[in-house]
Design an enzyme around this catalytic site. Structure first.
Site, PDB file in Angstrom:
ATOM      1  N   CYS A  42       0.798  -1.233   0.000  1.00 39.10           N
ATOM      2  CA  CYS A  42       0.000   0.000   0.000  1.00 39.10           C
ATOM      3  C   CYS A  42       0.832   1.285   0.000  1.00 39.10           C
ATOM      4  O   CYS A  42       0.656   2.119  -0.897  1.00 39.10           O
ATOM      5  CB  CYS A  42      -0.992   0.031   1.154  1.00 39.10           C
ATOM      6  SG  CYS A  42      -1.415  -1.536   1.882  1.00 39.10           S
TER       7      CYS A  42
ATOM      8  N   ARG B 134       6.933 -10.758   5.975  1.00 37.01           N
ATOM      9  CA  ARG B 134       6.420 -10.458   7.310  1.00 37.01           C
ATOM     10  C   ARG B 134       7.171 -11.308   8.319  1.00 37.01           C
ATOM     11  O   ARG B 134       7.373 -12.500   8.101  1.00 37.01           O
ATOM     12  CB  ARG B 134       4.910 -10.720   7.383  1.00 37.01           C
ATOM     13  CG  ARG B 134       4.164  -9.706   6.536  1.00 37.01           C
ATOM     14  CD  ARG B 134       2.669  -9.770   6.646  1.00 37.01           C
ATOM     15  NE  ARG B 134       2.101  -8.872   5.631  1.00 37.01           N
ATOM     16  CZ  ARG B 134       0.823  -8.823   5.297  1.00 37.01           C
ATOM     17  NH1 ARG B 134      -0.044  -9.603   5.894  1.00 37.01           N
ATOM     18  NH2 ARG B 134       0.393  -7.984   4.361  1.00 37.01           N
TER      19      ARG B 134
ATOM     20  N   GLN C  99       1.207 -11.368  -3.477  1.00 38.07           N
ATOM     21  CA  GLN C  99      -0.256 -11.331  -3.525  1.00 38.07           C
ATOM     22  C   GLN C  99      -0.725 -10.872  -4.904  1.00 38.07           C
ATOM     23  O   GLN C  99       0.028 -10.241  -5.636  1.00 38.07           O
ATOM     24  CB  GLN C  99      -0.793 -10.327  -2.511  1.00 38.07           C
ATOM     25  CG  GLN C  99      -0.605 -10.729  -1.073  1.00 38.07           C
ATOM     26  CD  GLN C  99      -1.228  -9.713  -0.130  1.00 38.07           C
ATOM     27  OE1 GLN C  99      -1.130  -8.516  -0.368  1.00 38.07           O
ATOM     28  NE2 GLN C  99      -1.862 -10.183   0.909  1.00 38.07           N
TER      29      GLN C  99
ATOM     30  N   ASP D 262      -2.261  -8.375  -5.276  1.00 37.62           N
ATOM     31  CA  ASP D 262      -2.626  -7.176  -4.536  1.00 37.62           C
ATOM     32  C   ASP D 262      -3.004  -6.047  -5.490  1.00 37.62           C
ATOM     33  O   ASP D 262      -2.453  -5.937  -6.577  1.00 37.62           O
ATOM     34  CB  ASP D 262      -1.391  -6.768  -3.725  1.00 37.62           C
ATOM     35  CG  ASP D 262      -1.726  -5.824  -2.600  1.00 37.62           C
ATOM     36  OD1 ASP D 262      -2.920  -5.643  -2.323  1.00 37.62           O
ATOM     37  OD2 ASP D 262      -0.787  -5.280  -2.005  1.00 37.62           O
TER      38      ASP D 262
ATOM     39  N   HIS E  62      -4.601  -1.686  -5.404  1.00 37.91           N
ATOM     40  CA  HIS E  62      -5.219  -0.536  -4.748  1.00 37.91           C
ATOM     41  C   HIS E  62      -5.944   0.279  -5.804  1.00 37.91           C
ATOM     42  O   HIS E  62      -5.377   0.572  -6.847  1.00 37.91           O
ATOM     43  CB  HIS E  62      -4.157   0.290  -4.024  1.00 37.91           C
ATOM     44  CG  HIS E  62      -3.538  -0.476  -2.892  1.00 37.91           C
ATOM     45  ND1 HIS E  62      -2.411  -1.235  -3.039  1.00 37.91           N
ATOM     46  CD2 HIS E  62      -3.969  -0.665  -1.619  1.00 37.91           C
ATOM     47  CE1 HIS E  62      -2.140  -1.842  -1.895  1.00 37.91           C
ATOM     48  NE2 HIS E  62      -3.067  -1.520  -1.015  1.00 37.91           N
TER      49      HIS E  62
ATOM     50  N   LYS F 232     -15.383  -3.084   5.400  1.00 41.24           N
ATOM     51  CA  LYS F 232     -14.782  -4.043   4.466  1.00 41.24           C
ATOM     52  C   LYS F 232     -15.725  -5.202   4.190  1.00 41.24           C
ATOM     53  O   LYS F 232     -16.646  -5.473   4.957  1.00 41.24           O
ATOM     54  CB  LYS F 232     -13.468  -4.575   5.017  1.00 41.24           C
ATOM     55  CG  LYS F 232     -13.617  -5.324   6.315  1.00 41.24           C
ATOM     56  CD  LYS F 232     -12.310  -5.960   6.759  1.00 41.24           C
ATOM     57  CE  LYS F 232     -12.513  -6.687   8.084  1.00 41.24           C
ATOM     58  NZ  LYS F 232     -11.369  -7.476   8.493  1.00 41.24           N
TER      59      LYS F 232
ATOM     60  N   HIS G 100      -8.311  -1.173  -0.804  1.00 38.52           N
ATOM     61  CA  HIS G 100      -7.313  -2.247  -0.809  1.00 38.52           C
ATOM     62  C   HIS G 100      -8.084  -3.505  -1.171  1.00 38.52           C
ATOM     63  O   HIS G 100      -9.133  -3.755  -0.586  1.00 38.52           O
ATOM     64  CB  HIS G 100      -6.732  -2.517   0.578  1.00 38.52           C
ATOM     65  CG  HIS G 100      -6.191  -1.323   1.294  1.00 38.52           C
ATOM     66  ND1 HIS G 100      -4.860  -1.097   1.446  1.00 38.52           N
ATOM     67  CD2 HIS G 100      -6.821  -0.306   1.928  1.00 38.52           C
ATOM     68  CE1 HIS G 100      -4.674   0.014   2.155  1.00 38.52           C
ATOM     69  NE2 HIS G 100      -5.852   0.513   2.455  1.00 38.52           N
TER      70      HIS G 100
HETATM   71 ZN   LIG Z   1      -3.278  -2.318   0.827  1.00 31.18          ZN
END
Ligand SMILES: [Zn+2]
Ligand SMILES: [Zn+2]
Length: 661
Positions: free
Chosen positions: A352, A381, A399, A401, A403, A482, A528
């Site tokens: 992000c 992580r 991911q 992922d 945005h 969410k 996200h």
């Molecule tokens: Zn994010």
């Protein structure tokens, strides 16, 4: 305790009123046990009752009602029931163990999501025959329908009692958990030896309520999970309200063992781990193929949907994490490093903040929005080594992922588009799913009106997309509501995967804006979102979902050519090359082994198609097609096999779903 004396005339008895969930009221004598509420409603309810909820507190059926209260009876239909039922079974286990192993010391015995366990100090580790004996004893105690009795003890007397019985762990628990209390509660199971345990309860009224339980395994444990403390033996078990549910669960864990992705990952040559890279997979060639198929599949889904792929740095100065507030909230999960100048940096645990910097590197007009960044670079992580497990808990992962940077008025439309993407992706994998909306928590930032407006837009988007959902009231993140998706795999287990998360806070932290039609700057909203989430974890789920037998579009090797004898090698190699040229992932088993042996091996590798070639096939330009399930489809021209295989690849989950259905 105030109990009504039978000789008192009714007029002198204090009366109380209880209010039931349907709003109706009942009058009882003060001090009457809550059991009488159930009995007053119906004998069936009294029979089905496990416990009760009195003014939001879960209590035993023996709980005396002293004042007006709201009362709900807990039966096997109540969400609270299974936990209490399993904890009661843990007590039954402890009663059986102390009965069979005099001198055994009891530790703690909580219910878990999967069942229960109890820790004991015993002279020697338990062996499987012990579990059989203990379970038989539990069944015996259950058949005697012994009451669970709650007793209030003077705290000091209780400590002295357990000390004298040689149970110092219970003394310690009482000291730690009841500081300042005069009295503590203990529960007995009134078997002839009277098992008694310090416990806040509540419990089912008697052992006869426990109908379906099973002891599963034992393991080494330590008092309070600390290896410096006394070693203990933990017994795991599970319990359900019916034999049918218990059997279904036992079948599921048997099936899960067979499908364990750590085992299959090794057998299928997909990935491995090394202790020097904890929580980071080594992907072998077949595993890398599978990984790339997934990564490219997500690109195929996302590019037409208006996403652009970006690559942002892996390592950032701590200033970025201070801006994003991860430094104060998430630092313990980040790998920190120092550069040559002595500055502190961190490997990114999420994309992000990098995307925010990238977004702000240019001006954006309202006409460009939504801007959608997709990124698949690795994240790290700092998970504790002890919790790492196969691909499902890792330190390094990537991911699907993204945005989305949108105007507030675009929330509904963008979320609907996202939901439709999720629906399409899960459909392609044959995964069923359930959605839940998490709404404004108590510790939220921002105006309540903004939250409620956003929640309304999310609800309407889900309804337009035909998505059923449940609501987790107050469970949103502090920065926005969410939608989470749980997928259910082939053996009924649930996994949390996709998430669509609105964020009003980071746009403030990073001053993210767009230029509106009025030429002024306006704040964007960030979404996200991930659909499969971590590729590593999703591959772990898929391996177990398909039991390693991937559908054709995902199989790392889709077809293997099996020559019957050496003289067929040339033709076999030509077949393989033709398949490859047609875009199929094909292999050739050119070892000097019997063809039946090669077929068996290919089946174990769960390769979807085996193409056997011998004299006739070579002469006629055909292949003999076998499926991994053992089906012999007979001879086929090479070209028609290729056409069928390509159709099957293109249809993804749909064809497989039709075949299974
Ligand atoms: Zn994010
Ligand atoms: Zn207990």
């Amino acid at each position: 305790m105030v109990r009504v004396h039978p000789c008192l005339p009714l007029s002198q008895v204090n009366q109380i009123q209880v209010t039931l969930p349907d709003g109706s009221q009942r009058t009882l004598a003060a001090g009457a046990p809550v059991r009488e509420v159930a009995e007053g409603i119906s004998p069936r309810l009294a029979q089905a009752a496990f416990a009760a909820i009195v003014d939001d507190t879960l209590v035993d059926l023996s709980y005396p009602l002293q004042k007006d209260a709201r009362v709900r009876i807990v039966t096997d239909k109540s969400p609270e029931a299974l936990h209490l039922y399993r904890h009661s079974t843990a007590h039954l286990l402890a009663a059986a163990v102390t009965n069979l192993f005099p001198g055994a010391q009891c530790g703690i015995g909580p219910a878990t999501d999967e069942g229960f366990f109890y820790d004991f100090i015993v002279e020697r580790p338990f062996v499987p025959e012990d579990l059989e004996k203990i379970e038989a004893k539990m069944k015996e105690l259950a058949s005697q329908d012994l009451p669970y009795e709650r007793q209030m003890w003077d705290r000091e007397q209780a400590k002295a009692f357990f000390a004298k019985r040689g149970e110092p762990l219970k003394v310690q628990l009482i000291e730690e958990k009841t500081e300042g209390q005069k009295e503590v509660s203990c529960y007995t199971i009134k078997d002839p030896d009277t098992f008694i345990d310090f416990c806040v309860g509540p419990h089912v009224p008697s052992t006869g309520k426990l109908k379906a339980f099973k002891l599963l395994t034992t393991s080494n444990a330590y008092w309070k999970g600390d290896a410096r403390n006394a070693p203990m033996q933990r017994i795991y078990g599970t319990a359900f309200f019916s034999d049918k549910d218990l059997k279904a669960y036992l079948t599921q864990i048997e099936e899960a063992k067979k499908r364990d992705h750590r085992k299959l990952g090794r057998e299928l040559g997909l990935f491995t781990f090394h202790p020097w890279a904890p929580g980071a997979a080594f992907w072998m060639d077949k595993g890398t193929t599978l990984y790339n198929i997934l990564a490219n599949y997500m690109r195929e889904v996302l590019f037409p949907a208006g996403y652009v792929e970006v690559k942002t740095p892996l390592i950032y100065n701590k200033a970025l994490w201070e801006r994003s507030k991860h430094w104060s909230h998430y630092r313990q999960n980040m790998f920190l490093i120092e550069d040559a100048e002595g500055d502190t940096l961190s490997v990114k645990p999420m994309n992000c903040p990098g995307h925010f910097l990238l977004y702000s590197s240019e001006k954006h007009s309202y006409r460009e929005l939504p801007v959608r960044f997709h990124e698949q670079t690795p994240l790290h992580r700092n998970e504790l080594a002890g919790v790492l497990s196969g691909l499902t808990r890792v330190r390094q992962f990537s991911q699907d992922d993204a945005h989305c940077f949108i105007m507030p008025e675009q929330i509904g439309e963008e979320v609907e588009r996202l939901i439709r993407l999720v629906q399409r992706v899960y459909g392609d994998f044959g995964l069923s799913y359930a959605a839940k909306l998490s709404t404004m928590p108590d510790d939220h930032l921002g105006e309540e009106a903004t939250w409620r407006h956003a929640e309304q837009q999310l609800k309407e988007a889900m309804e337009r997309a035909g998505l059923e959902y449940t609501i987790n009231e107050g469970d949103g993140a502090f920065y926005g509501p969410k939608i989470d998706f749980d997928v259910t795999d082939a053996i009924g287990r649930k996994w949390q995967c996709a998430t669509i998360q609105l964020d009003y806070q980071q746009p403030e932290n990073f001053d993210l804006h767009y230029i509106g039609a009025d030429n002024a700057e306006h704040r964007v909203v960030v979404i996200h979102r991930a659909i499969v989430g971590s590729f590593e974890r999703f591959i772990g789920i898929l391996i177990e979902h398909y039991a390693g037998a991937f559908p054709l579009w995902l199989a790392p090797v889709q077809a293997i050519v099996l020559p019957i004898a050496d003289r067929h090698l040339d033709y076999a190699a030509r077949v393989r090359d033709r398949l490859k040229a047609a875009g199929l992932r094909a292999d050739l088993d050119d070892r000097q082994e019997k063809v039946n042996y090669k077929i068996r091996e290919a089946q174990l590798q769960k390769i979807p198609y085996m193409l056997v070639v011998g004299d006739r096939e070579a002469a006629e330009g055909t292949v003999s097609v076998r499926e991994r399930s053992g089906g012999d489809k007979g001879a086929s021209s090479l070209e028609s096999f290729i056409a069928i295989a390509r159709d099957e690849v293109a249809s993804k989950g749909q064809l497989a779903a039709a075949a299974n259905g």
